[in-house]
Design a protein around this motif. Structure first.
Motif, short mmCIF file in Angstrom:
data_model
loop_
_atom_site.label_atom_id
_atom_site.label_comp_id
_atom_site.label_asym_id
_atom_site.label_seq_id
_atom_site.Cartn_x
_atom_site.Cartn_y
_atom_site.Cartn_z
N THR A 169 0.83 -1.21 0.00
CA THR A 169 0.00 0.00 0.00
C THR A 169 0.86 1.26 0.00
O THR A 169 0.52 2.25 -0.66
N THR A 170 1.97 1.24 0.74
CA THR A 170 2.87 2.40 0.74
C THR A 170 3.42 2.66 -0.66
O THR A 170 3.44 3.80 -1.14
N LEU A 171 3.88 1.59 -1.32
CA LEU A 171 4.41 1.74 -2.67
C LEU A 171 3.32 2.13 -3.66
O LEU A 171 3.59 2.81 -4.65
N SER A 172 2.09 1.72 -3.41
CA SER A 172 0.98 2.11 -4.28
C SER A 172 0.78 3.62 -4.24
O SER A 172 0.57 4.27 -5.28
N PHE A 173 0.84 4.20 -3.05
CA PHE A 173 0.71 5.64 -2.93
C PHE A 173 1.85 6.35 -3.66
O PHE A 173 1.62 7.32 -4.40
N LEU A 174 3.07 5.88 -3.47
CA LEU A 174 4.23 6.51 -4.11
C LEU A 174 4.15 6.37 -5.63
O LEU A 174 4.51 7.29 -6.37
N THR A 175 3.66 5.22 -6.09
CA THR A 175 3.51 5.03 -7.53
C THR A 175 2.52 6.02 -8.12
O THR A 175 2.77 6.64 -9.16
N GLY A 176 1.37 6.18 -7.46
CA GLY A 176 0.41 7.17 -7.93
C GLY A 176 0.97 8.58 -7.91
O GLY A 176 0.72 9.37 -8.82
N PHE A 177 1.78 8.88 -6.90
CA PHE A 177 2.35 10.23 -6.74
C PHE A 177 3.26 10.60 -7.92
O PHE A 177 3.23 11.74 -8.39
N VAL A 178 4.06 9.64 -8.40
CA VAL A 178 5.02 9.96 -9.46
C VAL A 178 4.48 9.65 -10.86
O VAL A 178 5.14 9.96 -11.86
N THR A 179 3.29 9.07 -10.96
CA THR A 179 2.73 8.71 -12.26
C THR A 179 1.93 9.88 -12.83
O THR A 179 0.73 9.77 -13.09
N VAL A 180 2.57 11.02 -13.00
CA VAL A 180 1.87 12.21 -13.47
C VAL A 180 2.42 12.71 -14.80
O VAL A 180 2.04 13.80 -15.25
N SER A 181 3.29 11.94 -15.44
CA SER A 181 3.87 12.39 -16.70
C SER A 181 2.82 12.70 -17.77
O SER A 181 3.02 13.63 -18.57
N PRO A 182 1.67 11.95 -17.84
CA PRO A 182 0.67 12.34 -18.84
C PRO A 182 0.17 13.76 -18.67
O PRO A 182 -0.16 14.43 -19.66
N GLN A 183 0.12 14.24 -17.43
CA GLN A 183 -0.37 15.59 -17.19
C GLN A 183 0.69 16.65 -17.47
O GLN A 183 0.41 17.85 -17.38
N LEU A 184 1.90 16.24 -17.81
CA LEU A 184 2.91 17.15 -18.32
C LEU A 184 2.96 17.10 -19.84
O LEU A 184 3.22 18.10 -20.50
N LEU A 185 2.70 15.93 -20.40
CA LEU A 185 2.72 15.77 -21.85
C LEU A 185 1.52 16.42 -22.51
O LEU A 185 1.63 16.99 -23.61
N LEU A 186 0.36 16.34 -21.88
CA LEU A 186 -0.86 16.88 -22.46
C LEU A 186 -0.76 18.38 -22.72
O LEU A 186 -1.02 18.84 -23.84
N PRO A 187 -0.36 19.21 -21.75
CA PRO A 187 -0.22 20.64 -22.04
C PRO A 187 0.92 20.94 -23.00
O PRO A 187 0.87 21.93 -23.74
N LEU A 188 1.97 20.10 -23.01
CA LEU A 188 3.04 20.30 -23.97
C LEU A 188 2.51 20.20 -25.40
O LEU A 188 2.79 21.06 -26.25
N ILE A 189 1.74 19.15 -25.66
CA ILE A 189 1.17 18.97 -27.00
C ILE A 189 0.20 20.10 -27.31
O ILE A 189 0.16 20.61 -28.43
N GLY A 190 -0.59 20.52 -26.31
CA GLY A 190 -1.51 21.62 -26.52
C GLY A 190 -0.81 22.92 -26.86
O GLY A 190 -1.36 23.77 -27.56
N THR A 191 0.41 23.09 -26.37
CA THR A 191 1.19 24.30 -26.66
C THR A 191 1.89 24.21 -28.01
O THR A 191 1.92 25.18 -28.77
N LEU A 192 2.44 23.04 -28.34
CA LEU A 192 3.19 22.88 -29.58
C LEU A 192 2.30 22.87 -30.81
O LEU A 192 2.68 23.37 -31.87
N ALA A 193 1.12 22.28 -30.70
CA ALA A 193 0.26 22.10 -31.86
C ALA A 193 -0.23 23.44 -32.40
O ALA A 193 -0.59 24.33 -31.63
N PRO A 194 -0.25 23.62 -33.72
CA PRO A 194 -0.83 24.84 -34.29
C PRO A 194 -2.32 24.89 -34.02
O PRO A 194 -2.96 23.85 -33.80
N PRO A 195 -2.92 26.09 -34.01
CA PRO A 195 -4.34 26.22 -33.63
C PRO A 195 -5.26 25.32 -34.43
O PRO A 195 -6.21 24.74 -33.88
N GLU A 196 -4.99 25.16 -35.72
CA GLU A 196 -5.89 24.36 -36.55
C GLU A 196 -5.76 22.86 -36.32
O GLU A 196 -6.56 22.08 -36.84
#
Length: 485
Positions: free
Chosen positions: A153-180
């Motif tokens: 259970t302790t490692l489960s909490f730590l795993t969830g804590f560091v599994t946030v890379s999708p929430q860094l990639l999503l705004p990156l793509i939103g910034t890089l992509a042209p408006p259209e």
């Protein structure tokens, strides 16, 4: 032999090093090993490094890599659901106590979003994301080997804590992509995240039915190792955000947290997007939570494997959402694109809940498609609109937090409504939320500058060529008297 090349990365690193040396002469402590690792450009393949005259911009490769990374990372949060009973038996605890595992995973994930994702505006994304991905791999290996429930259970909490890379990639793509192309790109990454939600429940259920439950964790570890290798080999080293900002890490980080709060209460488009995201995620979570009880009881009496196969419907919707984003969301205002999805949700819920036994198993299938596809359109439409106008990473922190809270509320309320009134009352709850969402989106037109009204007309079609330039955030300007990170 030096690891650095005569390029922009070298100049940036050299300047950082000079600032750090100057800071230490003034009594500033030496940066920690973790900080030096995250701010270093070492261990980067030459083809991923910044070079004079070459900028890493938008391309289909980075979108697909981000979608795959999001799927693998999101899947880590959902493997545990079909194996809870076997994990409880293995650890010698009750099923109710074993339910702490997904709760701690989700709780760690929520806290990580709030406190780790803002680091995307402090450090360069490549070393930050690689650090988080590698940390997830290490904690996941611990889950594969954990000898006791407490360690697990302790490692489960730590795993969830560091599994946030999708929430860094999503705004990156939103910034890089042209408006259209922004809506399509964002929807592809979101589709990867939804794949990570749908597929693990089915695969874990099948694997666990015929083999020991830990095997699905070993399979996930293999995928995580593949992800680390792919990110190291192909993820570009984008420049550090705001390289001229010489504030200390603490001051910069606190300013970013403060700016996130200010954005939530000062930017109407973000506030409306957050409300829509909260409501549609409440509908989606409520449906999938109560669907299990509905299918397990009469008249269907399905077993766990058959119930798990319903998640495959989510795979179909993830394929269709980028198509809809390309032809509708990128061309029309968010309220129009969202309305279509909400109407589909209302129609399919009504057909399932209020036609008696006419549709039989076709009713839940139809509603699953309508809810899963219909309500997600609002999130995609408003994310694309917000990423056009505001700093994407900070806006995404608020977006994701609202989605997370919406899921918690939807799960809790949906279970209560089902227990007291059954499947039809759950349908009423979903229709009510969909109608409330429509009321919200029609309070403010797409060209309105204030909080309410339709100044400027309906603005049905988007003018993608006229994207608003993002304004610099307060507290993120350069401060020549501050020490560097």
């Amino acid at each position: 032999m030096s690891h650095y090349h005569s390029d922009n990365s070298e100049l940036s690193v050299t300047e950082d090093a000079k600032q750090q040396r100057c800071a230490r002469t003034d009594g500033e402590p030496r940066p920690s090993i973790l900080t030096r690792f995250i701010t270093s450009s070492r261990w980067t393949p030459p083809w991923c490094r910044q070079q004079p005259g070459r900028e890493f911009g938008y391309n289909s490769g980075i979108v697909l890599l981000s979608a795959f990374a999001s799927a693998v990372a999101a899947a880590n949060l959902y493997y545990t659901y079909p194996v809870l009973n076997k994990a409880a038996d293995d650890f010698g605890v009750s099923y109710e106590r074993a339910a702490l595992i997904p709760q701690l995973l989700q709780g760690g994930y929520g806290i990580g979003i709030l406190f780790l994702c803002p680091l995307g505006d402090v450090f360069r994304l490549r070393p930050l994301i690689l650090t988080l991905t590698l940390a997830t791999t290490c904690t996941w290996l611990g889950l594969c080997l954990a000898p006791s429930f407490e360690v697990f259970t302790t490692l489960s909490f730590l795993t969830g804590f560091v599994t946030v890379s999708p929430q860094l990639l999503l705004p990156l793509i939103g910034t890089l992509a042209p408006p259209e192309r922004r809506a399509t790109a964002v929807s592809l990454v979101l589709a990867g995240m939804m794949m990570g939600l749908a597929l693990p429940r089915v695969v874990a259920g099948i694997v666990t039915q015929y083999t020991p439950w830990r095997n699905i964790y070993w399979v996930a570890l293999g995928l995580q190792c593949i992800l680390v290798a792919l990110m190291w080999l192909f993820f570009p080293d984008y420049p550090r955000p705001d390289p001229n900002n010489t504030q200390t890490f603490t001051r910069k980080y606190l300013n970013i947290l403060g700016s996130i709060v200010r954005m939530a209460i000062k930017e109407p488009i973000l506030a409306y997007g957050c409300i829509v995201t909260f409501l549609v995620n409440a509908v989606q979570a409520s449906f999938w939570t109560t669907l299990t009880a509905h299918l397990a009881g009469p008249p269907f009496n399905f077993g766990p494997l058959n119930i798990g196969l319903f998640s495959m419907i989510g795979v179909g919707t993830t394929i269709l959402i980028p198509v809809y984003a390309h032809f509708v969301i990128e061309r029309f205002a968010p309220y129009f694109a969202t309305t279509n999805g909400l109407l589909l949700t209302i129609v399919t819920v009504s057909l399932d809940c209020y036609t008696g036994d006419v549709l039989k198993i076709g009713g839940p299938i139809l509603q699953a498609f309508g809810v899963d596809f219909g309500v997600q359109l609002g999130s995609v439409a408003y994310r694309a609109a917000v990423y056009k106008q505001l700093p994407a990473n900070r806006a995404n922190v608020i977006f994701t937090a609202c989605a997370f809270i919406g899921q918690l509320v939807g799960t809790s309320v949906g279970n209560t409504v089902y227990a007291r009134g059954g499947w039809q009352n759950v349908g009423i709850f979903h229709v009510a939320l969909a109608l409330l969402t429509m009321v919200v989106i029609y309070l403010r037109g797409p060209k309105e500058k204030g909080w309410f009204g339709w100044t400027g007309g309906i603005g049905l079609r988007l003018e993608n060529g006229g994207a608003k330039e993002k304004e610099p955030e307060e507290g993120c300007s350069s401060d020549e008297n501050s020490t560097g990170v």
